[in-house]
Motif scaffolding. Structure first.
Motif: not given
Length: 266
Positions: A200-204
Motif C-alpha cells: 500500500v502506497r497511500q496514507p493509512v
C-alpha cells in the motif's frame, strides 16, 4: 435517500450517497449493513464530503448467492462503486471484516484510492478453545444469537437507536442466503490482507476502540496493524468498543476528518 446499485459479475452491490465533495466510501463488518454508519455519515457530509455507504455483498440490500465473499472481491466491489460514481480517488473506510477489503482495493487500483482507514482490523487469526469455537459456530448460524453477540461489542456506550438497528439487522439476516454471506466474509483465504499491506502506497489510518472486546489487547492489535504499512498512523478511540463509528461517532469523525484532509489536500 434512494438506494443505488452497481452490477458486478454474480450480482449487484447496493449503496447510498449523501453530500458533495471529496468521496469517502464506507464498508461495514460481518453481519451488519450500511446503516452501521448512520451516525457518522451526517458528520462527514457536514464537513464537506460526498459519502457512499455500501452494503457488502450478501448483506443489506446487496444480492446473495455470490461464489465468494473473499476480501479481495469485497474490495473490488468498493472500487466498482467509486467507478460508478466517477468521483475518485476516494478514501475507503473498512470496519472489522471489511478492514481487509480496503487493503486489496488500494493495491489493486491505486489510482482510485486516495487513502484507507481500517476500523477494528484483525491482524492475526485468534486461537479459540473448543468451547468458544462451538459457541461461535452457533452465533454464525443463528440471526438471533448473532444479534445477542453484536450487543456485547458495545461494552461502554450504545447509540440511542441501538435496539431498533439491531432488530432491523437481525430481520435482514433472516432472509435466505444472508447467514451464508455473513460466514463467507470471514472464511480464511490466501493471500491474507497482511501480505498485501506492505504494498500500500497511500496514507493509512488504523482506528481501534480502546475497549474493543474482540481483542485481548486492542492497543497492541492496532499497533501491529500499523507496523505492516509503509505509512500509517494508529489512533485509539477511548471508551469505545468494536464499532467506534456507532458508539463514539463524534470522536471518530474528528480522527477521520484530520486524515481526510491529508489525503485530499483540503
Amino acid at each position: 435517500m434512494p438506494t443505488s446499485q452497481v452490477r458486478r459479475d454474480g450480482g449487484h452491490i447496493a449503496y447510498e450517497v449523501h453530500g458533495e465533495g471529496p468521496l469517502v466510501v464506507l464498508s461495514h463488518g460481518m453481519g451488519e449493513n450500511r446503516s452501521s454508519y448512520r451516525h457518522l455519515v451526517p458528520l462527514l457530509v457536514a464537513a464537506g464530503h460526498k459519502v457512499a455507504s455500501v452494503d457488502v455483498r450478501g448483506h443489506g440490500e446487496s444480492s446473495v448467492g455470490w461464489p465468494t465473499y473473499a476480501p479481495a472481491e469485497v474490495g473490488a466491489d468498493l472500487l466498482a462503486v467509486v467507478r460508478d460514481l466517477d468521483a475518485g480517488p476516494a478514501v475507503l473506510v473498512g470496519s472489522s471484516s471489511s478492514a481487509a477489503a480496503v487493503v486489496f482495493a488500494a493495491t489493486d487500483a491505486p489510482e482510485l484510492v486516495a487513502g484507507i482507514v481500517q476500523v477494528g482490523a484483525f491482524v492475526g487469526q485468534r486461537k479459540l478453545n473448543p468451547l468458544v469455537r462451538m459457541a461461535m459456530w452457533s452465533v454464525l448460524h443463528s440471526p438471533r444469537l448473532f444479534g445477542m453477540f453484536h450487543k456485547t461489542l458495545f461494552p461502554v456506550h450504545r447509540p440511542a437507536d441501538d435496539a431498533a438497528y439491531r432488530r432491523s439487522m437481525v430481520a435482514n439476516l433472516r432472509e435466505p442466503g444472508r447467514m451464508a454471506a455473513m460466514r463467507g466474509v470471514i472464511v480464511p483465504v490466501e493471500p491474507h490482507w497482511t501480505a498485501r499491506a506492505p504494498q500500500v502506497r497511500q496514507p493509512v489510518l488504523v482506528l481501534m476502540g480502546a475497549k474493543d472486546p474482540d481483542f485481548p489487547d486492542p492497543g497492541a492489535e492496532a499497533r501491529a496493524a500499523r507496523r505492516l504499512f509503509r505509512t500509517a498512523e494508529a489512533r485509539m478511540i477511548e471508551e469505545s468498543g468494536h464499532y467506534p463509528h456507532a458508539d463514539r461517532p463524534q470522536r471518530t469523525a474528528e480522527e477521520l476528518l484530520g486524515f481526510l484532509a491529508v489525503c485530499t489536500g483540503a
